[in-house]
Design a protein around this motif. Structure first.
Motif, mmCIF file in Angstrom:
data_model
loop_
_atom_site.group_PDB
_atom_site.id
_atom_site.type_symbol
_atom_site.label_atom_id
_atom_site.label_comp_id
_atom_site.label_asym_id
_atom_site.label_seq_id
_atom_site.Cartn_x
_atom_site.Cartn_y
_atom_site.Cartn_z
ATOM 1 N N ASP A 30 0.830 -1.198 0.000
ATOM 2 C CA ASP A 30 0.000 0.000 0.000
ATOM 3 C C ASP A 30 0.872 1.258 0.000
ATOM 4 O OD1 ASP A 30 1.041 -0.237 2.501
ATOM 5 O OD2 ASP A 30 -0.838 0.048 3.577
ATOM 6 N N GLU A 31 2.043 1.166 -0.642
ATOM 7 C CA GLU A 31 3.035 2.225 -0.527
ATOM 8 C C GLU A 31 3.214 3.017 -1.820
ATOM 9 O OE1 GLU A 31 7.441 2.702 1.486
ATOM 10 O OE2 GLU A 31 6.967 0.818 0.486
ATOM 11 N N PRO A 171 -3.088 -2.969 -12.957
ATOM 12 C CA PRO A 171 -1.765 -3.409 -12.510
ATOM 13 C C PRO A 171 -1.712 -3.782 -11.038
ATOM 14 C CG PRO A 171 -1.823 -1.024 -12.651
ATOM 15 C CD PRO A 171 -3.121 -1.515 -13.214
ATOM 16 N N ARG A 172 -0.764 -4.641 -10.730
ATOM 17 C CA ARG A 172 -0.413 -4.945 -9.339
ATOM 18 C C ARG A 172 0.571 -3.907 -8.825
ATOM 19 N NH1 ARG A 172 -0.591 -5.324 -4.983
ATOM 20 N NH2 ARG A 172 -0.064 -6.960 -3.484
ATOM 21 N N LEU A 173 1.356 -3.340 -9.732
ATOM 22 C CA LEU A 173 2.336 -2.311 -9.410
ATOM 23 C C LEU A 173 2.371 -1.321 -10.556
ATOM 24 C CD1 LEU A 173 4.741 -1.273 -7.619
ATOM 25 C CD2 LEU A 173 6.227 -2.709 -9.050
ATOM 26 N N ILE A 198 -5.410 7.206 -6.782
ATOM 27 C CA ILE A 198 -5.061 5.845 -7.188
ATOM 28 C C ILE A 198 -4.667 5.025 -5.968
ATOM 29 C CG2 ILE A 198 -3.334 4.471 -8.429
ATOM 30 C CD1 ILE A 198 -3.339 6.746 -10.553
ATOM 31 N N ARG A 199 -3.896 5.620 -5.091
ATOM 32 C CA ARG A 199 -3.461 4.888 -3.898
ATOM 33 C C ARG A 199 -4.624 4.672 -2.936
ATOM 34 N NH1 ARG A 199 1.120 7.089 0.195
ATOM 35 N NH2 ARG A 199 -0.389 8.772 0.334
ATOM 36 N N GLU A 200 -5.397 5.721 -2.685
ATOM 37 C CA GLU A 200 -6.416 5.652 -1.642
ATOM 38 C C GLU A 200 -7.681 4.936 -2.091
ATOM 39 O OE1 GLU A 200 -6.911 9.705 -0.486
ATOM 40 O OE2 GLU A 200 -4.842 9.899 0.244
ATOM 41 N N GLU A 201 -8.078 5.112 -3.351
ATOM 42 C CA GLU A 201 -9.326 4.523 -3.822
ATOM 43 C C GLU A 201 -9.130 3.195 -4.550
ATOM 44 O OE1 GLU A 201 -11.915 7.216 -5.901
ATOM 45 O OE2 GLU A 201 -11.213 8.955 -4.732
ATOM 46 N N LEU A 202 -8.030 3.069 -5.294
ATOM 47 C CA LEU A 202 -7.783 1.843 -6.048
ATOM 48 C C LEU A 202 -6.817 0.910 -5.334
ATOM 49 C CD1 LEU A 202 -7.494 3.294 -9.677
ATOM 50 C CD2 LEU A 202 -9.544 2.556 -8.433
#
Length: 262
Positions: A30-31, A171-173, A198-202
């Motif tokens: 989650d980084e 993507p996974r990354l 993208i980080r917070e919602e996906l």
């Protein structure tokens, strides 16, 4: 926090010139991890090793404990690594939606005959993938341009479309190569907001390469600094800003830490 990527003691040389020299880092699931350094520091080479463009002479790259070291780029993409580029790499004559659909290519399983007939599985998959693309259009606020050729769009919107194409791969990354390069302040702020969304919602982990230090220090959880292919420091933005080796790499012996926030 589990690791989605392990980049372990990687070394890469070209004709005896070291592009990456013992770089080692992990990226959490989650980084938002950033890689920074002066021009020629090896940042793009790190991305090229992860995405399969380069095969290192030493070290391993693990994606979810799967060894992807030296795999072809198409195989790395199928395993879940998507990438944007510093220079916009879109099909200028195609519309926004058509460019985004290209990101769905490896999700499509039907063959040529099914596509020609436009029946059964081909029709179902096409509709499903178009529905996914429309979700990305809404997510990145591209609706007003969805049917326009991307070559006619403002530069900042084109960069957003390229981001959308990467997201279409599910993507996974996600590798972001200078996502705000060439943008004005308003476009940069918009892109920063989308990256956070993208980080917070996906929930997609990201590696960010960027020269805009203000953006990096505001967004990144951790920052890796490289110089001439050698890791200089890795830590939180605050730790990196105060590291004397980082200050020297960027600003010389007389530099001050405040310059890292410019």
């Amino acid at each position: 926090m589990s690791d989605v990527l392990r980049f372990s003691d990687v070394k890469l040389s070209f004709a005896g010139v070291k592009a990456i020299d013992g770089v080692d880092f992990t990226v959490g699931a989650d980084e938002l991890f950033a890689v920074i350094g002066p021009n020629g520091a090896g940042k793009t080479s790190i991305f090229n090793v992860i995405s399969g463009v380069y095969r290192p002479q030493q070290g391993r790259v693990l994606l979810d404990d799967v060894d992807i070291t030296g795999l072809r780029p198409d195989k790395v993409a199928r395993l879940g690594v998507a990438r944007t580029f510093q220079n916009v790499e879109l099909f200028r004559q195609l519309t926004v939606v058509e460019n985004l659909m290209l990101g769905r290519h490896h999700h499509m399983r039907y063959g040529t005959l099914a596509a020609i007939a436009w029946l059964g599985r081909a029709r179902r998959e096409e509709l499903q993938n178009r529905a996914r693309v429309e979700e990305i259009v809404d997510f990145l606020e591209l609706a007003q341009w969805r049917r326009m050729p991307v070559g006619l769009l403002p530069y900042g919107v084109q960069k957003r479309v390229e981001l959308g194409r990467a997201l279409a791969m599910e993507p996974r990354l996600l590798l972001l190569d200078e996502p705000v390069a060439g943008m004005n302040l308003e476009e940069t702020e918009d892109m920063a907001r989308y990256i956070l969304d993208i980080r917070e919602e996906l929930g997609i982990p990201m590696i960010l390469v960027e020269h805009d230090m203000g953006l990096v220090m505001d967004l990144a959880d951790r920052v890796l600094v490289v110089d001439f292919g050698v890791p200089v420091a890795c830590g939180t933005p605050g730790e990196v800003q105060q590291n004397p080796d980082v200050i020297r790499a960027y600003l010389g012996e007389t530099g001050v830490a405040e310059g890292m926030t410019a």
